[in-house]
Design a protein around this motif. Structure first.
Motif, PDB file in Angstrom:
ATOM      1  N   PRO A  60      59.717  62.262  83.604  1.00  0.00           N
ATOM      2  CA  PRO A  60      59.447  63.120  84.761  1.00  0.00           C
ATOM      3  C   PRO A  60      58.517  64.281  84.371  1.00  0.00           C
ATOM      4  O   PRO A  60      58.701  64.890  83.315  1.00  0.00           O
ATOM      5  N   GLY A  61      57.560  64.529  85.211  1.00  0.00           N
ATOM      6  CA  GLY A  61      56.623  65.614  84.924  1.00  0.00           C
ATOM      7  C   GLY A  61      55.308  65.133  84.325  1.00  0.00           C
ATOM      8  O   GLY A  61      54.365  65.896  84.211  1.00  0.00           O
ATOM      9  N   VAL A  62      55.253  63.844  83.960  1.00  0.00           N
ATOM     10  CA  VAL A  62      53.984  63.309  83.463  1.00  0.00           C
ATOM     11  C   VAL A  62      53.103  62.986  84.664  1.00  0.00           C
ATOM     12  O   VAL A  62      53.532  62.295  85.600  1.00  0.00           O
ATOM     13  N   LEU A  63      51.878  63.492  84.663  1.00  0.00           N
ATOM     14  CA  LEU A  63      51.001  63.308  85.810  1.00  0.00           C
ATOM     15  C   LEU A  63      50.063  62.119  85.624  1.00  0.00           C
ATOM     16  O   LEU A  63      49.739  61.423  86.573  1.00  0.00           O
ATOM     17  N   ARG A  64      49.650  61.917  84.402  1.00  0.00           N
ATOM     18  CA  ARG A  64      48.704  60.825  84.177  1.00  0.00           C
ATOM     19  C   ARG A  64      48.567  60.605  82.676  1.00  0.00           C
ATOM     20  O   ARG A  64      48.643  61.542  81.902  1.00  0.00           O
ATOM     21  N   VAL A  65      48.349  59.357  82.299  1.00  0.00           N
ATOM     22  CA  VAL A  65      48.029  59.051  80.905  1.00  0.00           C
ATOM     23  C   VAL A  65      46.667  58.378  80.898  1.00  0.00           C
ATOM     24  O   VAL A  65      46.501  57.297  81.456  1.00  0.00           O
ATOM     25  N   LEU A  66      45.700  59.036  80.322  1.00  0.00           N
ATOM     26  CA  LEU A  66      44.337  58.507  80.324  1.00  0.00           C
ATOM     27  C   LEU A  66      44.090  57.735  79.033  1.00  0.00           C
ATOM     28  O   LEU A  66      44.530  58.149  77.959  1.00  0.00           O
ATOM     29  N   THR A  67      43.395  56.606  79.170  1.00  0.00           N
ATOM     30  CA  THR A  67      42.961  55.857  77.994  1.00  0.00           C
ATOM     31  C   THR A  67      41.452  55.643  78.113  1.00  0.00           C
ATOM     32  O   THR A  67      40.838  56.121  79.075  1.00  0.00           O
ATOM     33  N   TYR A  68      40.900  54.871  77.166  1.00  0.00           N
ATOM     34  CA  TYR A  68      39.441  54.684  77.208  1.00  0.00           C
ATOM     35  C   TYR A  68      38.991  54.062  78.534  1.00  0.00           C
ATOM     36  O   TYR A  68      37.846  54.219  78.941  1.00  0.00           O
ATOM     37  N   PRO A 104      41.681  60.236  68.947  1.00  0.00           N
ATOM     38  CA  PRO A 104      42.596  60.053  70.063  1.00  0.00           C
ATOM     39  C   PRO A 104      42.417  58.692  70.727  1.00  0.00           C
ATOM     40  O   PRO A 104      41.299  58.208  70.871  1.00  0.00           O
ATOM     41  N   ILE A 105      43.550  58.109  71.125  1.00  0.00           N
ATOM     42  CA  ILE A 105      43.500  56.854  71.883  1.00  0.00           C
ATOM     43  C   ILE A 105      44.043  57.057  73.296  1.00  0.00           C
ATOM     44  O   ILE A 105      43.912  56.181  74.141  1.00  0.00           O
ATOM     45  N   ALA A 106      44.667  58.181  73.537  1.00  0.00           N
ATOM     46  CA  ALA A 106      45.167  58.457  74.889  1.00  0.00           C
ATOM     47  C   ALA A 106      45.313  59.962  75.069  1.00  0.00           C
ATOM     48  O   ALA A 106      45.419  60.710  74.083  1.00  0.00           O
ATOM     49  N   LEU A 107      45.273  60.369  76.326  1.00  0.00           N
ATOM     50  CA  LEU A 107      45.464  61.773  76.661  1.00  0.00           C
ATOM     51  C   LEU A 107      46.535  61.839  77.746  1.00  0.00           C
ATOM     52  O   LEU A 107      46.373  61.267  78.820  1.00  0.00           O
ATOM     53  N   VAL A 108      47.630  62.511  77.426  1.00  0.00           N
ATOM     54  CA  VAL A 108      48.735  62.628  78.377  1.00  0.00           C
ATOM     55  C   VAL A 108      48.604  63.962  79.100  1.00  0.00           C
ATOM     56  O   VAL A 108      48.399  64.993  78.451  1.00  0.00           O
ATOM     57  N   VAL A 109      48.704  63.947  80.420  1.00  0.00           N
ATOM     58  CA  VAL A 109      48.653  65.191  81.193  1.00  0.00           C
ATOM     59  C   VAL A 109      49.991  65.354  81.911  1.00  0.00           C
ATOM     60  O   VAL A 109      50.473  64.418  82.556  1.00  0.00           O
ATOM     61  N   ALA A 110      50.582  66.545  81.753  1.00  0.00           N
ATOM     62  CA  ALA A 110      51.924  66.755  82.302  1.00  0.00           C
ATOM     63  C   ALA A 110      52.056  68.171  82.835  1.00  0.00           C
ATOM     64  O   ALA A 110      51.196  69.025  82.619  1.00  0.00           O
ATOM     65  N   GLU A 111      53.181  68.393  83.502  1.00  0.00           N
ATOM     66  CA  GLU A 111      53.422  69.710  84.101  1.00  0.00           C
ATOM     67  C   GLU A 111      53.596  70.800  83.045  1.00  0.00           C
ATOM     68  O   GLU A 111      53.229  71.948  83.275  1.00  0.00           O
ATOM     69  N   THR A 112      54.212  70.439  81.913  1.00  0.00           N
ATOM     70  CA  THR A 112      54.397  71.447  80.862  1.00  0.00           C
ATOM     71  C   THR A 112      53.912  70.879  79.530  1.00  0.00           C
ATOM     72  O   THR A 112      53.784  69.657  79.360  1.00  0.00           O
ATOM     73  N   LEU A 113      53.690  71.787  78.598  1.00  0.00           N
ATOM     74  CA  LEU A 113      53.263  71.369  77.264  1.00  0.00           C
ATOM     75  C   LEU A 113      54.348  70.518  76.606  1.00  0.00           C
ATOM     76  O   LEU A 113      54.062  69.510  75.958  1.00  0.00           O
ATOM     77  N   GLU A 114      55.603  70.922  76.794  1.00  0.00           N
ATOM     78  CA  GLU A 114      56.702  70.204  76.162  1.00  0.00           C
ATOM     79  C   GLU A 114      56.765  68.754  76.651  1.00  0.00           C
ATOM     80  O   GLU A 114      56.972  67.827  75.868  1.00  0.00           O
ATOM     81  N   ILE A 115      56.578  68.585  77.962  1.00  0.00           N
ATOM     82  CA  ILE A 115      56.613  67.213  78.499  1.00  0.00           C
ATOM     83  C   ILE A 115      55.427  66.417  77.949  1.00  0.00           C
ATOM     84  O   ILE A 115      55.566  65.252  77.575  1.00  0.00           O
ATOM     85  N   ALA A 116      54.274  67.058  77.878  1.00  0.00           N
ATOM     86  CA  ALA A 116      53.089  66.358  77.362  1.00  0.00           C
ATOM     87  C   ALA A 116      53.327  65.902  75.924  1.00  0.00           C
ATOM     88  O   ALA A 116      52.983  64.773  75.544  1.00  0.00           O
ATOM     89  N   ILE A 117      53.936  66.762  75.119  1.00  0.00           N
ATOM     90  CA  ILE A 117      54.193  66.416  73.719  1.00  0.00           C
ATOM     91  C   ILE A 117      55.192  65.269  73.642  1.00  0.00           C
ATOM     92  O   ILE A 117      55.003  64.289  72.907  1.00  0.00           O
ATOM     93  N   GLU A 118      56.246  65.371  74.434  1.00  0.00           N
ATOM     94  CA  GLU A 118      57.270  64.336  74.417  1.00  0.00           C
ATOM     95  C   GLU A 118      56.682  62.982  74.828  1.00  0.00           C
ATOM     96  O   GLU A 118      56.915  61.959  74.175  1.00  0.00           O
ATOM     97  N   ALA A 119      55.893  63.008  75.892  1.00  0.00           N
ATOM     98  CA  ALA A 119      55.348  61.746  76.395  1.00  0.00           C
ATOM     99  C   ALA A 119      54.312  61.173  75.436  1.00  0.00           C
ATOM    100  O   ALA A 119      54.242  59.949  75.239  1.00  0.00           O
ATOM    101  N   ALA A 120      53.513  62.050  74.820  1.00  0.00           N
ATOM    102  CA  ALA A 120      52.482  61.564  73.891  1.00  0.00           C
ATOM    103  C   ALA A 120      53.129  60.787  72.746  1.00  0.00           C
ATOM    104  O   ALA A 120      52.586  59.786  72.269  1.00  0.00           O
TER     105      ALA A 120
END
Ligand SMILES: Cc1cc2nc3c(=O)[nH]c(=O)nc-3n(C[C@H](O)[C@H](O)[C@H](O)COP(=O)(O)OP(=O)(O)OC[C@H]3O[C@@H](n4cnc5c(N)ncnc54)[C@H](O)[C@@H]3O)c2cc1C
Ligand code: SF4
Lengths: 724, 331
Positions: A60-68, A104-120
């Motif tokens: 929850p809180g992950v907005l998008r995961v970008l890849t190539y 980098p192979i992916a970029l995770v964008v999330a509501e908070t830094l903590e969520i982004a780190i967890e999801a990455a």
């Protein structure tokens, strides 16, 4: 010619900095901001077969995961180019191709830094790995020979008939700049305009690079880099993450901030590559150096042609009639190296000044005397005159301040009361006195406010200080209400601020725009000049403000270069100008103390004398030299980016394990300047300072270690195991 | 980062009650735990903060015994003038560790449980590492092993125990008092740390539900004749390349008893009995000190990049012995 040293003054940003009030790019907070984190590749080279983002998306809180796949239409912007030699053209995540560990192979964008780190951490990938060449000694590297090596005279003949010769190979380790400010990008796409906050030495390269990559009108890309927390060459181009973050912001319709963790910076940023230097020197019976050859190799990535121009400076210090050089790039499967403070000059001076010391030792000559006896009077490479050259004074004054005459030449012959071995060493250096064209715009208003916008970036070196000092010396304005806009292409076209050309380029422009502004004011009064506070003059004239703009070129530059500056393309020139060669010079004298048992080396004392033309701002100039000397100590005795060739990448990728020096490592540093204005380069008489300050320090240390211990260490860094 | 819950304990009984079930970790200063959480090595679900427990930060330097509450900060212990004067080896082992900021936060109990700095262990699950991921292998073998162990390693793991304080404590025969659901017990430091063997994932004999309450050190009238000699890659803020904790019981120039432990070179704080035996009953000279240093490294196994530490370590031990001797005579 006006020559002046500005009065000593506190840095204009000192109070903010000590209070922590200065805003760096990563401190910027934007409304509705989201946070991003990158996922590093786990292989060195190969293809990305698939990326599994399911688990990351499910948080929850992950907005998008970008890849190539989100970047297929991005144009690879070739912006990190210097002439034909590129250093930052490869950009990760534009395809399924992988070329170094940690990209980098992916970029995770999330509501908070903590969520982004967890999801990455939950993003996984499958790879099709290829064999790789992790370093210059590995199998499978490619050799690339750039054009334009420096050679003159007849080396073979002179070397063969020399009375004393030496031949040695020197090695420099890979090192990473570790400025306090982490690499970051914050991008905000609003109303068809893209706003980017990023600590950069080249905000213009970001503007045009991002526009080109993403197919935007450059007029709609706004970059802000007012304060940089240390660059040292790491931030002198568009970086790899910028386009990724900008695209993410456009896709999700909210601002995105990415701050790279320190460990990833070791893999995303450029760095000082491994280099190898084979040097031969020949001395005749009269004590003249008659022959020198310099074969240089420098590590590179597969993607770039960034060259190691070691002889550009090595060939210019001594009057050596017969000089031959060769250059090779060894292409490896690593991230792309680039410019790191005194990028060629520091490793070259380590090698060449060590070799000069070996020659002096072999010939039984005093190292300072040998250097003094072989000084070049005119530029050996082109035959042109030097704009100014006071290296002899650097050496003689340095020797006097240091007490070089107390040196007893025999190896290991000096000891202190505690039984520590004492060694004295000397090393000299030079660095191009380069100049960049500058556009400056000034508005002074009747209400007491002023604003100056010009080309240049504040990386902590004190550029704002110099700008304020130059302007208030010229115009009677209120410095409290003066706004200095640099690092912002919307204010004025931006050059990459590097190569020690900042002060020399900016000061003449500030003076010129002040004069132009004064001329416009005087025109209003039929050419009659009036003294006093110019805000009050405007007020009396009932003029709300006057604007002035100037373009200042480097000596001999065609006006057409302004088009390059307007697009933030490399436009600086130096050391070679049409009619002369401009260089700054340095001499460093070092005392080391070596413990007899465990052989710890301490640099107890350094005396540095610098010829940088006029010293504009004594306080920041001195501080530049301290920094340069300390980094010289670091490069000589501490820093190395450790690699395990089985895996590639950098293993010691944090500040606990990548050993930069601490206060306790630094002894006394005595800094002085020749402080004679350069008569030809610019009206202020300024030559560059930031990089020459470091050049020669490492060799002086290695030479001192040899004097103390008899060990000639030809590979940096010198560590305890080398002298045990 | 994985989400976790946080609670603060008021007594050690609270802590023990909370330390049940999977994925619970107690936290003191947090300087090790947060670091390892950021690296994904520790992934607790629940964190129990012990820093508010009263009384566990007390330090008493008695005539028979020194007692350090587990929650005393490194800074507070290191800056005790009595400790500096009477047991310099202990004060120096703390002062030469980490940085001032870290020492202000870190506790002397948490300090004992810091984990190895092995770069393969720290750099992510992609490296084979039996300590991080049992059974995956050991990437350090045959790799960049400049920082790895010469003593106490196994074919499963050669990671160095990185701390300084535990090395000094080991030289001084310290022990820890602990509490668990099974009650109180005391563990000599010599038994607390495990050799890696085939199970390098377990650093110590401490159970998951066991808390260190205090550290006890037998008092020594000759504590002044001691030093913690630490050789590192920079003069501060660096782990030991090699270190020697030394305390000497001297009768004039003659050694009645020597305490010697090594840091930075072994898989656990490393006592050097051969070196101690070589000095017992002998006159201490620089040559004999070096012999003792060499004896301390008997049986050392070097890798690719760390062989220099055998000679460096021997000299560090010798220097430490001479410093301790000098302090004994007050010169
Ligand atoms: C950059 C850096 C450099 C460093 N350099 C050095 C150095 O040179 N020398 C050196 O010796 N150390 C060094 N350290 C390590 C530092 O000393 C330790 O991190 C610190 O002492 C740990 O104490 P803490 O209270 O913060 O422990 P915490 O991080 O709170 O806990 C560490 C571990 O111990 C457990 N724990 C804590 N207290 C107890 C207790 N009472 N009972 C049972 N378990 C407990 C925790 O559950 C956790 O697993 C360095 C650390 C860093 C980050
Ligand atoms: S030495 Fe130990 S900690 Fe390091 S990689 Fe090997 S198993 Fe892991």
């Amino acid at each position: 010619m006006t020559t002046h040293t500005f009065p000593d003054r506190a840095r204009v940003d000192a109070l903010d900095k000590v209070r922590g009030a200065t805003q760096y790019a990563a401190d910027v907070a934007v409304d509705r901001m989201t946070h991003a984190m990158t996922v590093p590749s786990e292989i060195v080279k190969g293809r990305l077969v698939s990326v599994d983002v399911q688990a990351a998306r499910a948080i929850p809180g992950v907005l998008r995961v970008l890849t190539y796949q989100d970047f297929q239409d991005v144009a690879e912007a070739v912006l990190g180019a210097v002439g034909p030699y590129s250093f930052r053209t490869y950009h990760a995540m534009l395809s399924d191709r992988l070329i170094y560990r940690g990209e980098p192979i992916a970029l995770v964008v999330a509501e908070t830094l903590e969520i982004a780190i967890e999801a990455a951490a939950l993003v996984t990938a499958t790879y099709a790995p290829d064999a790789f060449s992790p370093n210059i000694d590995a199998e499978g590297t490619e050799v690339f020979v750039p054009e334009g090596s420096i050679s003159f005279g007849d080396f073979d003949q002179a070397f063969d008939s020399a009375a004393v010769t030496i031949e040695a190979e020197y090695n420099h380790a890979a090192q990473h700049q570790n400025p306090m400010e982490l690499i970051s990008t914050t991008a905000d796409f609003r109303g068809g305009h893209l706003y980017i906050h990023e600590g950069s030495q080249s905000s213009g390269a970001i503007k045009f690079g991002v526009a080109l990559s993403l197919g935007l009108d450059p007029e709609r890309v706004h970059v802000m880099s007012p304060t940089v927390g240390g660059g040292f060459g790491q931030k002198n181009s568009m970086q790899q993450q910028t386009v990724l973050v900008a695209r993410a912001a456009m896709l999700i319709g909210r601002p995105v901030k990415l701050v790279l963790p320190r460990g990833q910076i070791f893999h995303m940023a450029t760095y000082r590559p491994v280099s190898r230097h084979r040097i031969r020197l020949g001395l005749d019976a009269a004590g003249k150096i008659v022959a020198a050859s310099y074969d240089g190799q420098q590590q590179n990535s597969r993607a770039e042609t960034f060259r190691g121009a070691f002889s550009e400076t090595a060939a210019r210090i001594y009057a050596i009639a017969n000089y031959r050089s060769s250059e090779q790039l060894i292409r490896t499967d690593t991230q792309s190296p680039g410019f790191m403070r005194a990028p060629f000059e520091h490793p070259a001076s380590f090698a060449f000044e060590s070799a000069i010391d070996e020659l002096a030792h072999a010939a039984g000559l005093d190292p300072v005397a040998l250097r003094l006896a072989n000084q070049a009077e005119t530029d050996p490479v082109t035959g042109l005159p030097f704009t100014s050259r006071h290296l002899v004074e650097c050496l003689t004054e340095g020797a006097r301040r240091f007490g070089w005459d107390d040196r007893s030449p025999a190896i290991g012959s000096m000891q202190d009361a505690d039984g520590l071995l004492i060694g004295y060493g000397v090393g000299v250096g030079c660095y191009k006195a380069a100049t960049s064209p500058v556009i400056a715009r000034l508005r002074v208003s009747a209400d007491g406010r002023s604003r100056i916008s010009l080309s240049g970036h504040e990386m902590g070196q004190g550029m704002r200080n110099v700008i304020v000092a130059a302007l208030v010396a010229r115009l009677d304005i209120d410095p409290q209400q003066l706004e200095v806009i640099i690092g912002e292409p919307d204010g004025a076209p931006q050059h990459v601020t590097a190569g020690s050309w900042g002060t020399a380029s900016v000061v003449p422009a500030v003076e010129a725009v002040a004069d132009e502004w004064r001329r416009k004011l005087d025109d209003l009064r039929d050419g009659r000049s009036v003294a006093g506070n110019v805000h009050q003059v405007l007020f009396r004239l009932k003029r709300p403000y006057i604007d002035a703009e100037v373009q200042v070129l480097a000596p001999g530059q065609p006006v057409a270069v302004m088009d390059r500056l307007r697009q933030s393309l490399p436009s600086a020139v130096g050391p070679q100008y049409p009619e002369f060669v401009g260089l700054s010079f340095s001499a460093h004298f070092v005392e080391v103390r070596v413990e007899p048992s465990t052989r710890r080396i301490r640099v107890s004392r350094v005396v540095s004398v610098i010829d940088c033309g006029t010293v504009m701002s004594p306080r920041t100039a001195e501080s530049q030299v301290y920094g340069g000397v300390i980094w010289g100590i670091a490069a000589a005795l501490r820093e190395i980016s450790e690699q395990d060739p089985r895996y590639g990448g950098v293993l010691n990728n944090d500040l606990a394990d990548y050993v930069v020096p601490v206060n306790a490592d630094i002894g006394a540093i005595d800094v002085s300047f020749v402080n004679k204005p350069d008569p030809l380069l610019n009206a202020a008489g300024v030559k560059g300072l930031g990089e020459v300050a470091m050049v020669g320090v490492a060799a002086a240390i290695a030479n001192a270690v040899h004097h103390a211990t008899g060990k000639r260490i030809r590979s940096l860094p010198i560590r305890i195991e080398d002298v045990l | 980062m994985q989400p976790f819950t946080y609670s603060k304990a008021a007594t050690s009984d609270d802590v023990i009650a909370a330390l049940t079930g999977e994925g619970v970790q107690l936290i003191a200063g947090g300087t090790t735990l947060f670091d390892l959480m950021k690296l994904g090595i520790e992934q607790p679900r629940r964190i129990v903060d012990v820093s508010g427990i009263g009384g566990l930060d007390e330090v008493t330097l008695g005539p028979n015994e020194l007692v350090f509450g587990a929650l005393a900060s490194m800074t507070d212990v290191a800056s005790s003038p009595a400790l500096q004067e009477n047991y310099p080896v202990l004060a120096e082992s703390l002062l030469k560790a980490a940085s001032q900021q870290l020492r202000n936060m870190a506790t002397v109990g948490g300090n004992l449980l810091q984990r190895t700095r092995c770069n393969y262990f720290r750099n992510g699950a992609m490296y084979a590492c039996n300590k991080r991921n049992p059974g995956s292998g050991c990437a350090a073998l045959g790799g960049v092993d400049r920082g790895h162990a010469l003593l106490g390693g196994s074919e499963a793991c050669i990671a160095v125990y990185p701390g300084d304080w535990a090395v000094a404590l080991t030289a001084l025969n310290a022990s820890v008092d602990t509490q668990s659901p099974r009650g109180l017990r005391s563990i000599p430091l010599a038994d607390l740390y495990r050799l890696p063997g085939q199970t390098p994932d377990r650093d110590t004999e401490l159970a998951a539900d066991e808390m260190i309450l205090r550290i006890r050190v037998p008092a020594a009238s000759y504590g002044r004749a001691s030093t913690y000699h630490k050789i590192r890659d920079r003069e501060s803020y660096a782990f030991a390349l090699v270190s020697a904790a030394v305390m000497l019981d001297l009768d004039g120039d003659r050694v009645r008893a020597a305490h010697i432990a090594l840091g930075g070179v072994a898989t656990r704080p490393w006592r050097a009995p051969q070196a101690e035996a070589l000095l017992t009953g002998q006159t201490l000279t620089p040559a004999r000190a070096l012999d003792a240093g060499r004896a301390a490294f008997e049986g050392a196994t070097a890798g690719h990049h760390n062989a220099f530490k055998i000679e460096l370590g021997a000299r560090a031990v010798a220097d430490a012995l001479m410093i301790a001797q000098q302090r004994s005579t007050g010169q």
